[in-house]
Scaffold this motif. Structure first.
Motif, PDB file in Angstrom:
ATOM      1  N   THR A  63       0.809  -1.217   0.000  1.00  0.00           N
ATOM      2  CA  THR A  63       0.000   0.000   0.000  1.00  0.00           C
ATOM      3  C   THR A  63       0.845   1.271   0.000  1.00  0.00           C
ATOM      4  O   THR A  63       0.302   2.369  -0.153  1.00  0.00           O
ATOM      5  CB  THR A  63      -0.921   0.025   1.236  1.00  0.00           C
ATOM      6  N   GLN A  64       2.159   1.130   0.190  1.00  0.00           N
ATOM      7  CA  GLN A  64       3.032   2.310   0.193  1.00  0.00           C
ATOM      8  C   GLN A  64       4.433   1.914  -0.268  1.00  0.00           C
ATOM      9  O   GLN A  64       4.911   0.822   0.034  1.00  0.00           O
ATOM     10  CB  GLN A  64       3.119   2.922   1.598  1.00  0.00           C
ATOM     11  N   TRP A  65       5.074   2.818  -1.012  1.00  0.00           N
ATOM     12  CA  TRP A  65       6.456   2.629  -1.455  1.00  0.00           C
ATOM     13  C   TRP A  65       7.311   3.776  -0.925  1.00  0.00           C
ATOM     14  O   TRP A  65       6.868   4.929  -0.842  1.00  0.00           O
ATOM     15  CB  TRP A  65       6.553   2.617  -2.985  1.00  0.00           C
ATOM     16  N   ASP A  66       8.538   3.454  -0.576  1.00  0.00           N
ATOM     17  CA  ASP A  66       9.555   4.477  -0.282  1.00  0.00           C
ATOM     18  C   ASP A  66       9.093   5.485   0.768  1.00  0.00           C
ATOM     19  O   ASP A  66       9.278   6.697   0.625  1.00  0.00           O
ATOM     20  CB  ASP A  66       9.946   5.210  -1.574  1.00  0.00           C
ATOM     21  N   ASP A  67       8.470   4.968   1.833  1.00  0.00           N
ATOM     22  CA  ASP A  67       7.997   5.803   2.947  1.00  0.00           C
ATOM     23  C   ASP A  67       7.074   6.924   2.489  1.00  0.00           C
ATOM     24  O   ASP A  67       7.025   8.008   3.071  1.00  0.00           O
ATOM     25  CB  ASP A  67       9.188   6.392   3.716  1.00  0.00           C
ATOM     26  N   GLY A  68       6.327   6.666   1.416  1.00  0.00           N
ATOM     27  CA  GLY A  68       5.355   7.633   0.934  1.00  0.00           C
ATOM     28  C   GLY A  68       5.906   8.644  -0.041  1.00  0.00           C
ATOM     29  O   GLY A  68       5.151   9.466  -0.580  1.00  0.00           O
ATOM     30  N   GLU A  69       7.210   8.609  -0.321  1.00  0.00           N
ATOM     31  CA  GLU A  69       7.795   9.560  -1.269  1.00  0.00           C
ATOM     32  C   GLU A  69       7.383   9.229  -2.699  1.00  0.00           C
ATOM     33  O   GLU A  69       7.317  10.115  -3.555  1.00  0.00           O
ATOM     34  CB  GLU A  69       9.317   9.557  -1.140  1.00  0.00           C
ATOM     35  N   HIS A  70       7.130   7.936  -2.959  1.00  0.00           N
ATOM     36  CA  HIS A  70       6.668   7.529  -4.289  1.00  0.00           C
ATOM     37  C   HIS A  70       5.149   7.523  -4.273  1.00  0.00           C
ATOM     38  O   HIS A  70       4.526   6.787  -3.521  1.00  0.00           O
ATOM     39  CB  HIS A  70       7.198   6.126  -4.617  1.00  0.00           C
ATOM     40  N   THR A  71       4.542   8.372  -5.101  1.00  0.00           N
ATOM     41  CA  THR A  71       3.090   8.526  -5.050  1.00  0.00           C
ATOM     42  C   THR A  71       2.388   8.178  -6.359  1.00  0.00           C
ATOM     43  O   THR A  71       1.175   8.323  -6.465  1.00  0.00           O
ATOM     44  CB  THR A  71       2.725   9.977  -4.676  1.00  0.00           C
TER      45      THR A  71
END
Length: 384
Positions: free
Chosen positions: A80-88
């Motif tokens: 549900t999330q990539w790269d601590d949210g930096e990838h959107t």
């Protein structure tokens, strides 16, 4: 089929599969029905597979509802999330950093935790909030504290939990620190993996409390361990099954490039030899776990080539020693190069042969003991 029909059909189908496999026991059926998985899955997901492999393509609830519903009610993990949210974007990022876990793993770990009425439970890693909702339904909102390091994930989980009429205490912070002002706890569960069990979790648990956590040695492999806290402030118990979770953020490792280990052009100061032990034999998940239990502070990397061959690199975390083993199809002897004060391939080979001589024990024969001074892996008995 309407969305409501898709939801109901999916819930029944997954419940049936989980019950047939033994993952969903009678103690958790009511919670499963009360807080369905789809309530805690965002619109954009990246479905994985039962073997833990993540797919490249995303699934969006609005753009492709049939695929989204199929994924949500399949026994697979959902990133549900990539790269601590930096990838959107809709594409796959570099590193997965949050997920809705595979249902078999969720309910197997909850069964191992076995919380009872009135138990206070500490959860490390709120994620999407589904696990916290299941716990809240089981023991009551006021008895559940869930810690999430990512502020946006925590906010999204809080909203979903409120929609589901669940109100556990959500703490935004470093899960490695636990929640001192909520202690003591009767149960502690982590939905992220660790290389070292933070002693804070043991210190914040009552004697007799149970801690369930995915644990992995530096070398690789991973399994869920079920620890019981003793009167003396230690915790000990056996591993209960294989797992593959994202790492506790504080314990993530930044691996140096292989070139950082070389003192000059290949093979630098490395000493050549050969081995009849294939790198394939030490590359399985269980084999890596067994090797890692006996080879501290070392990790592997694999460099693959177009012809199907590869080089297994072994590095130590102190950046003092390295080894390589070249694997080629059809070979029975493999070239080894080693450098530094540690002969890492020799250590790995010795650990593999020890594991073989013990009868290739599975995860369930291993155990872990955690003390204020550190932790020890054992085989069959804490005395071993």
């Amino acid at each position: 089929m309407s969305e409501r029909q898709q939801a109901e059909a999916g819930r029944v189908r997954l419940a049936s599969a989980l019950s047939a496999s033994g993952a969903l026991t009678s103690e958790w059926v009511e919670a499963y029905q009360a807080v369905p998985r789809d309530w805690f899955v965002p619109d954009l997901i990246w479905p994985g597979r039962a073997d833990g492999v993540r797919q490249e393509e995303s699934a969006h609830r609005l753009a492709d509802p049939a695929r989204w519903w199929e994924a949500v009610y399949s026994d697979i993990p959902l990133t549900t999330q990539w790269d601590d949210g930096e990838h959107t974007g809709n594409g796959r990022g570099t590193t997965p950093t949050s997920s809705n876990s595979m249902p078999t793993m969720v309910f197997s770990m909850l069964a191992a935790l076995n919380p009872q009425d009135g138990h206070r439970v500490l959860e490390i890693g709120t994620g999407t909030g589904w696990n916290a909702a299941l716990l809240s339904h089981q023991v009551g909102d006021g008895n559940v504290v869930t810690v999430e390091v990512d502020q946006e994930s925590a906010a999204a989980a809080k909203y979903r939990l409120a929609q589901a009429k669940c109100a556990p205490r959500i703490v935004v912070g470093d899960g490695a620190k636990g929640c001192p002002d909520g202690a003591p706890f009767d149960r502690v569960i982590a939905t992220c993996s660790v290389r070292r069990v933070p002693y804070e979790w043991v210190a914040q648990a009552r004697p007799g409390a149970v801690i369930v956590v995915p644990w992995a040695p530096e070398y690789g492999g991973e399994a869920v361990v079920r620890l019981t806290v003793g009167e003396d402030g230690t915790a000990s118990g056996r591993f209960v099954g294989s797992s593959a979770f994202m790492r506790l953020r504080r314990q993530r490792a930044e691996r140096p490039n292989s070139l950082a280990y070389l003192s000059g052009p290949w093979p630098a100061d490395g000493v050549r030899s050969t081995t009849t032990l294939s790198p394939e034999d030490v590359g399985g998940w269980l084999a890596m776990f067994a090797v890692g239990a006996r080879v501290p502070d070392a990790f592997p990397l694999v460099e693959r080539y177009a012809d199907g061959s590869y080089t297994l690199w072994l590095h130590d975390t102190a950046v003092t020693s390295w080894s390589t083993v070249d694997w080629e199809p059809g070979r029975t002897s493999y070239e080894v190069v080693q450098s530094g004060p540690r002969s890492l391939w020799d250590e790995v080979a010795a650990a593999h042969y020890w594991w073989r001589d013990q009868g290739h024990p599975g995860f369930e024969r291993f155990g872990l003991t955690v003390t204020p001074e550190g932790e020890t892996v054992w085989l069959d008995s804490p005395a071993t």
